[in-house]
Design an enzyme around this catalytic site. Structure first.
Site, mmCIF file in Angstrom:
data_model
loop_
_atom_site.group_PDB
_atom_site.id
_atom_site.type_symbol
_atom_site.label_atom_id
_atom_site.label_comp_id
_atom_site.label_asym_id
_atom_site.label_seq_id
_atom_site.Cartn_x
_atom_site.Cartn_y
_atom_site.Cartn_z
ATOM 1 N N TYR A 143 0.914 -1.202 0.013
ATOM 2 C CA TYR A 143 -0.059 0.066 -0.094
ATOM 3 C C TYR A 143 0.886 1.147 -0.023
ATOM 4 O O TYR A 143 1.817 1.408 0.974
ATOM 5 C CB TYR A 143 -0.937 -0.021 1.090
ATOM 6 C CG TYR A 143 -1.639 1.176 1.163
ATOM 7 C CD1 TYR A 143 -3.034 1.327 0.534
ATOM 8 C CD2 TYR A 143 -1.251 2.385 1.992
ATOM 9 C CE1 TYR A 143 -3.467 2.769 0.549
ATOM 10 C CE2 TYR A 143 -1.918 3.683 2.059
ATOM 11 C CZ TYR A 143 -3.038 3.737 1.312
ATOM 12 O OH TYR A 143 -3.769 5.042 1.378
ATOM 13 N N ASP A 240 9.370 3.639 1.312
ATOM 14 C CA ASP A 240 8.146 4.449 1.463
ATOM 15 C C ASP A 240 8.084 4.217 3.247
ATOM 16 O O ASP A 240 7.507 3.299 3.647
ATOM 17 C CB ASP A 240 6.959 3.803 0.833
ATOM 18 C CG ASP A 240 5.560 4.341 1.482
ATOM 19 O OD1 ASP A 240 5.517 5.237 2.310
ATOM 20 O OD2 ASP A 240 4.574 4.131 0.809
HETATM 21 C C1 PLP Z 1 -0.546 6.382 4.751
HETATM 22 C C2 PLP Z 1 0.257 5.983 3.595
HETATM 23 C C3 PLP Z 1 0.447 6.760 2.760
HETATM 24 C C4 PLP Z 1 -0.345 7.646 2.078
HETATM 25 O O1 PLP Z 1 -0.294 8.667 2.870
HETATM 26 P P1 PLP Z 1 -1.420 9.662 3.071
HETATM 27 O O2 PLP Z 1 -1.121 10.933 3.885
HETATM 28 O O3 PLP Z 1 -2.843 8.895 3.464
HETATM 29 O O4 PLP Z 1 -1.764 10.284 1.607
HETATM 30 C C5 PLP Z 1 1.450 5.897 1.728
HETATM 31 N N1 PLP Z 1 2.131 4.885 1.934
HETATM 32 C C6 PLP Z 1 2.241 4.328 3.143
HETATM 33 C C7 PLP Z 1 2.857 3.060 3.612
HETATM 34 C C8 PLP Z 1 1.186 4.580 4.095
HETATM 35 O O5 PLP Z 1 0.785 4.077 5.379
#
Ligand code: PLP
Length: 421
Positions: A143, A240
């Site tokens: 995700y 990420d």
């Molecule tokens: C929450 C999340 C996102 C997206 O962040 P938003 O601020 O909701 O757009 C991206 N990557 C990971 C791993 C996340 O947990």
């Protein structure tokens, strides 16, 4: 107010049935790990307000930093100006970032931080002699955010089944299960890089914990192997760390578990301690140098609120609080308490913890399952918020949650599991 809400709002990740059956809490304040509703009840925020509240609600220093910055300057575009908060934050961040990261690009949220990284990767190759490198490799169950570019590297069936993948170009590595040594994933990745390395811009991963996909943990050795392979085939590695960064899994960066540094690092959530939308994408000097030159070579990306002074001032204060209140050391103590309390709960299956993340199943792992919601309902009645991922129940409290609040949260979870099953 509830009527107005009911008539006008479209809620995130909430079905219309759920909205009909259950009014949202009316929150009027927050302090430390607790939120307060309009009826004077308090709730321990076991979910860290969607995983971003690392320092508790309305930390006085954060409020002060926002007030101070607001009086001076709310916003100016950074296309032809700079300001103290953004400039100094950049330097402070790079001082503690994984080795090799030398540039900071600001944006608004986790999805934009990831979009930025993906676009940097494509443009980097396109203008440095390898325009064929346009695909991304990510992990099954990944995700990476909710915008379409992020969805194209994500793979959570419950979210993405109806959307389909907006890019058929991207490839997914089958992620190992909990008892798997990761050799199959490694072999698959190596095969992909060997056969199609010249088409691949980057590998993007959530280091150590795949959050939204059900708090799936994976191993440091596999992460280390991924770094070695991406170096070998000259594919960029995007970490990420929107969820796992900022000490959520123990060390400041989840990459530290494997002793590696990525080429691009995405930050949001804990970056602003969940107080405001603010994010950053960090890049190596090599990548930045790939954009040297005239206007045609400039990165074609930049959101309106790039480097917003409120966000930047707040993010500087967050770093100062981490340093001066020894947040990581505190979290280490709490994580032992979390592990002990959580893993002892008999109704939980597959209980696992890493730093300040604890997760387990209360039925077959399924985002659309409702067993986790039974626990949620019971906990909410008892004064804690533990929003589940379907049948996966988890705790992601503030890193600096007080010992007695964490004990109370664990006790409520234990009672709620008794109520529910
Ligand atoms: C929450 C999340 C996102 C997206 O962040 P938003 O601020 O909701 O757009 C991206 N990557 C990971 C791993 C996340 O947990």
């Amino acid at each position: 107010m509830l009527d107005a809400d009911h008539r006008s709002l479209w809620r995130p990740y909430t079905s219309t049935d759920e909205r009909r059956d259950r009014d949202p809490l009316v929150i009027v304040g927050g302090r430390g790990a607790r939120l307060f509703d309009s009826e004077g009840r308090s709730y321990i925020d076991g979910n860290g307000s969607w995983w971003c509240n690392n320092l508790g609600h309305n930390h006085p220093r954060i409020v002060e930093s926002l007030v101070g910055q607001a009086k001076a300057l709310l916003h100016c575009s950074m296309s032809d100006a700079t300001h103290e908060a953004a400039a100094l934050l950049g330097e402070e961040l790079l001082r503690i970032a994984p080795k090799g990261l030398e540039r900071v690009f600001y944006s608004d949220n986790g999805s934009t931080a990831v979009e930025t990284a993906l676009k940097i990767a494509i443009q980097f190759w396109a203008q440095n002699g390898q325009p064929g490198r346009r695909r991304f490799v990510s992990l099954s169950g990944a995700y990476h955010g909710d915008t379409l570019g992020c969805v194209a590297v994500s793979d959570v069936p419950a979210f993405h089944r109806l959307l389909g993948n907006p890019s058929s170009e991207n490839l997914f590595v089958p992620m190992p299960g909990p008892d798997d040594d990761g050799l199959r994933a490694e072999a698959f990745l190596e095969g992909v890089l060997r056969e199609r390395g010249s088409e691949i811009a980057a590998l993007i991963v959530e280091p150590m914990v795949q959050g939204a996909s059900g708090m799936r943990f994976w191993s440091a050795p596999l992460l280390r192997r991924m770094r070695e392979l991406t170096i070998q085939y000259d594919v960029l590695l995007i970490a990420d760390e929107v969820f796992v960064g900022y000490g959520r899994t123990g060390p400041m960066w989840a990459c530290d578990h494997a002793g590696i540094a990525p080429d691009l690092l995405c930050l949001a959530k804990g970056f602003s301690a969940g107080a405001m939308p603010f994010a950053a994408t960090l890049a190596t000097g090599r990548i930045y140098d790939g954009f040297a030159g005239d206007r045609a070579r400039a990165l074609k990306h930049g959101h309106t609120f790039y480097g917003n002074p409120l966000g930047a001032a707040l993010a500087r204060e967050v770093l100062a609080i981490y340093r001066e209140e020894s947040v990581l050391a505190l979290a280490q103590e709490r994580s032992a308490q979390l592990r002990e309390g959580f893993c002892a709960l008999p109704q939980l299956q597959g209980a696992r913890t890493l730093g300040m993340v604890a997760a387990a199943e209360v039925g077959p792992a399924d985002y659309l399952g409702d067993r986790g919601w039974r626990v949620y309902e019971a906990a909410r009645r008892r004064g804690a918020l533990v929003r589940p991922l379907g049948n996966t129940v988890y705790l992601v409290p503030p890193l600096n949650i007080a010992e007695e609040d964490l004990a109370a949260l664990l006790a409520i979870l234990a009672e709620s599991l008794e109520d529910a099953f």
